[in-house]
Design a protein around this motif. Structure first.
Motif, mmCIF file in Angstrom:
data_model
loop_
_atom_site.group_PDB
_atom_site.id
_atom_site.type_symbol
_atom_site.label_atom_id
_atom_site.label_comp_id
_atom_site.label_asym_id
_atom_site.label_seq_id
_atom_site.Cartn_x
_atom_site.Cartn_y
_atom_site.Cartn_z
ATOM 1 N N SER A 168 0.836 -1.212 0.000
ATOM 2 C CA SER A 168 0.000 0.000 0.000
ATOM 3 C C SER A 168 0.865 1.254 0.000
ATOM 4 O O SER A 168 0.510 2.267 -0.611
ATOM 5 C CB SER A 168 -0.940 -0.009 1.207
ATOM 6 O OG SER A 168 -0.230 -0.007 2.430
ATOM 7 N N ALA A 172 0.615 4.092 -2.875
ATOM 8 C CA ALA A 172 0.325 5.472 -2.469
ATOM 9 C C ALA A 172 1.400 6.432 -2.962
ATOM 10 O O ALA A 172 1.089 7.525 -3.458
ATOM 11 C CB ALA A 172 0.202 5.554 -0.944
ATOM 12 N N LEU A 175 1.036 6.888 -6.847
ATOM 13 C CA LEU A 175 -0.122 7.695 -7.228
ATOM 14 C C LEU A 175 0.054 9.157 -6.816
ATOM 15 O O LEU A 175 -0.410 10.073 -7.502
ATOM 16 C CB LEU A 175 -1.398 7.121 -6.607
ATOM 17 C CG LEU A 175 -1.861 5.774 -7.189
ATOM 18 C CD1 LEU A 175 -3.117 5.292 -6.475
ATOM 19 C CD2 LEU A 175 -2.125 5.887 -8.681
ATOM 20 N N GLN A 176 0.749 9.377 -5.703
ATOM 21 C CA GLN A 176 1.004 10.746 -5.276
ATOM 22 C C GLN A 176 1.966 11.438 -6.247
ATOM 23 O O GLN A 176 1.751 12.594 -6.637
ATOM 24 C CB GLN A 176 1.590 10.770 -3.864
ATOM 25 C CG GLN A 176 1.787 12.189 -3.324
ATOM 26 C CD GLN A 176 2.347 12.198 -1.918
ATOM 27 O OE1 GLN A 176 3.143 11.339 -1.552
ATOM 28 N NE2 GLN A 176 1.904 13.157 -1.113
ATOM 29 N N ILE A 181 -2.275 12.317 -5.768
ATOM 30 C CA ILE A 181 -3.355 11.820 -4.915
ATOM 31 C C ILE A 181 -2.845 11.657 -3.490
ATOM 32 O O ILE A 181 -1.773 11.069 -3.271
ATOM 33 C CB ILE A 181 -3.897 10.470 -5.440
ATOM 34 C CG1 ILE A 181 -4.512 10.657 -6.838
ATOM 35 C CG2 ILE A 181 -4.930 9.887 -4.488
ATOM 36 C CD1 ILE A 181 -4.948 9.364 -7.491
ATOM 37 N N THR A 186 -5.607 6.991 -1.050
ATOM 38 C CA THR A 186 -5.225 5.722 -1.677
ATOM 39 C C THR A 186 -5.354 4.575 -0.686
ATOM 40 O O THR A 186 -5.889 3.509 -1.012
ATOM 41 C CB THR A 186 -3.769 5.785 -2.189
ATOM 42 O OG1 THR A 186 -3.658 6.832 -3.146
ATOM 43 C CG2 THR A 186 -3.356 4.463 -2.823
ATOM 44 N N ILE A 356 -0.010 -0.807 -9.159
ATOM 45 C CA ILE A 356 -1.347 -0.889 -8.548
ATOM 46 C C ILE A 356 -1.877 -2.320 -8.620
ATOM 47 O O ILE A 356 -2.321 -2.885 -7.616
ATOM 48 C CB ILE A 356 -2.325 0.074 -9.258
ATOM 49 C CG1 ILE A 356 -1.915 1.520 -9.009
ATOM 50 C CG2 ILE A 356 -3.758 -0.152 -8.759
ATOM 51 C CD1 ILE A 356 -2.656 2.527 -9.854
ATOM 52 N N ALA A 398 -0.055 3.025 3.939
ATOM 53 C CA ALA A 398 0.024 3.975 2.825
ATOM 54 C C ALA A 398 0.659 5.300 3.231
ATOM 55 O O ALA A 398 1.234 5.999 2.402
ATOM 56 C CB ALA A 398 -1.375 4.228 2.256
#
Length: 454
Positions: A168, A172, A175-176, A181, A186, A356, A398
């Motif tokens: 996770s 995270a 995606l950040q 994000i 997430t 992911i 995360a």
């Protein structure tokens, strides 16, 4: 302060003794089994990619050969194949890849041995579900209940590291960096998605992974293959650099050989899990007539994971040259940057979505491992509490710092592996006996097939 304590423990548990035990067990079993990973690999791959016999449906087990392998692959095909490889290269130099391959080659014999014992000593719980794994073959095969409990404890705790927080955390972070994000968002989404799947039990996990894992593997591998084919002339030079760094690090501008070996083996084990004792928990649930048949299927997991997926990741990174420009803390972004350097505007997204898919499937696979270990200690009726905590930790992981999460995962990997490797060595006679038994079965099957053909 916490990081310093973790670093000290990590240095002890991943010292020379553990590394020797991991590789040494694989070497020992390889010779005892007559290099089974070479002789039987073609048949093992055939078992994976062909339909099970109709009679297999009558055999004990919860899921098919293929679903069992995909559940194990779901747990192994994770960020270890991307971030783990990048981390090994940044910390141990590109020569670490060679030691990942060496560990994986001998690890195939280890993975085979784990599975054969898991199926032989498996049992049925109060729900009518199959339970198996190192805790059962340690208890039933060696009669050492205390060591079985110790393994289950470490396995239960490891599920929160290798199979939870590291996954996770990496999703995270990716995606950040890519879409800005918030990591906690997430983490929350991953927690909800994980909870939904856990309600379905092993049959639900097996069915989902049978579809999910091949798709995500093909998605990621396709991107890697495209890069390699478009730059095929650079591949020989990349291999030359890798091997030179492994055996002559000073000439290659790399660190010491010992560092390459340490990180190559540690990240290799993180990736393919040979020797950890995790994959045999899934192998035990397979519908199979003989332990040897499922053991061969399980063995292919290490081959597919490290020899194929990790190699492609490593080649792309080495050919990009970006590992020479980035620091040790750049592991989460190195693979994505390497893909992007070859496929501008597209390459990074292959890795981000690969992370992911891979990380989520790993979380699902490891939730099953942790549940079985928890159930062994506290009883199967109480596993609902484990599932709740596991889902919550997905969200917590995360938002943690990257280095601390990885180092904690490494510690529990080692602690989990040690009881399992001891059992494999002491039960090697049983492994050989079951292997010889299945060889006789194979001879009869070949003879029957010849008769039918004639």
């Amino acid at each position: 302060m916490i990081q310093q304590i973790v670093d000290t423990i990590n240095g002890i548990v991943w010292g020379p003794i553990t590394l020797f035990l991991i590789v040494g067990t694989g070497v020992f079993l390889t010779f005892r089994l007559g290099f089974i990973q070479v002789r039987s690999l073609p048949y093992a791959l055939k078992l994976v990619f062909t339909k099970s016999k109709k009679g297999d449906k009558k055999e004990k087990g919860d899921i098919t050969h293929f679903q069992s392998l995909m559940t194990a692959m779901a747990a192994t095909l994770g960020i270890g194949n991307m971030t783990g490889v990048a981390s090994a290269i940044l910390l141990g130099g590109v020569g670490a890849l060679v030691w990942m391959w060496v560990a994986a080659f001998f690890g195939m014999a280890t993975k085979y041995s784990e599975a054969i014992l898991a199926v032989k000593y498996r049992t049925v719980n109060h729900k009518g579900e199959i339970s198996g794994g190192p805790m059962y073959y340690i208890e039933k095969g060696l009669g050492w209940k205390w060591l079985a409990v110790l393994f289950a404890l470490f396995g239960f705790l490891a599920s929160f590291g290798i199979g939870n927080m590291t996954q996770s955390n990496t999703v995270a972070g990716s995606l950040q960096a890519t879409f800005n994000i918030n990591p906690w968002i997430t983490g929350f989404v991953l927690m909800v998605l994980t909870a939904l799947v856990l309600l379905g039990g092993i049959r639900g996990i097996g069915m989902i992974n049978a579809v999910f894992v091949p798709f995500m593997a093909l998605f990621y591998l396709s991107g890697g293959f495209i890069i390699i084919l478009l730059n095929i002339t650079e591949v020989p030079a990349a291999f030359a650099v890798i091997f030179e760094a492994a055996f002559n690090p000073q000439a290659a501008g790399a660190g010491a050989i010992g560092i390459a070996i340490r990180y190559g083996i540690a990240r290799g084990v993180f990736s393919n899990e040979a020797g950890l004792g995790s994959a045999p928990i899934a192998a035990a649930a397979a519908k199979t007539d003989y332990p040897g048949r499922q053991a061969l299927v399980s063995m292919t997991g290490t081959f597919l994971d490290t020899m194929i997926v990790c190699t492609i990741t490593g080649l792309v990174i080495v050919m990009s040259g970006l590992h020479l420009q980035l620091g040790a803390d750049a592991a989460p972004v190195l693979t994505g940057d390497a893909f992007e350097s070859f496929l501008p505007g597209f390459g990074n997204y292959i890795v981000v979505f690969g992370i992911i898919f891979f990380a989520y499937s790993t979380i699902i696979g490891w939730s099953y491992y942790g549940e079985k270990c928890f159930g062994y200690i506290f009883g199967d009726r109480n596993t609902i509490y484990y599932k709740i905590v596991f889902c919550i930790v997905v969200m917590i992981g995360a938002g943690q710092t990257v280095q601390l999460v990885w180092d904690i995962a490494d510690i529990f990997n080692a602690l989990m592996a040690i009881p399992n490797l001891i059992a494999l060595c002491l039960l090697s006679g049983v492994i050989v006996s079951e292997t010889n038994r299945f060889r006789e079965v194979r001879k009869r099957e070949k003879a029957e097939a010849k008769k039918l053909a004639g």
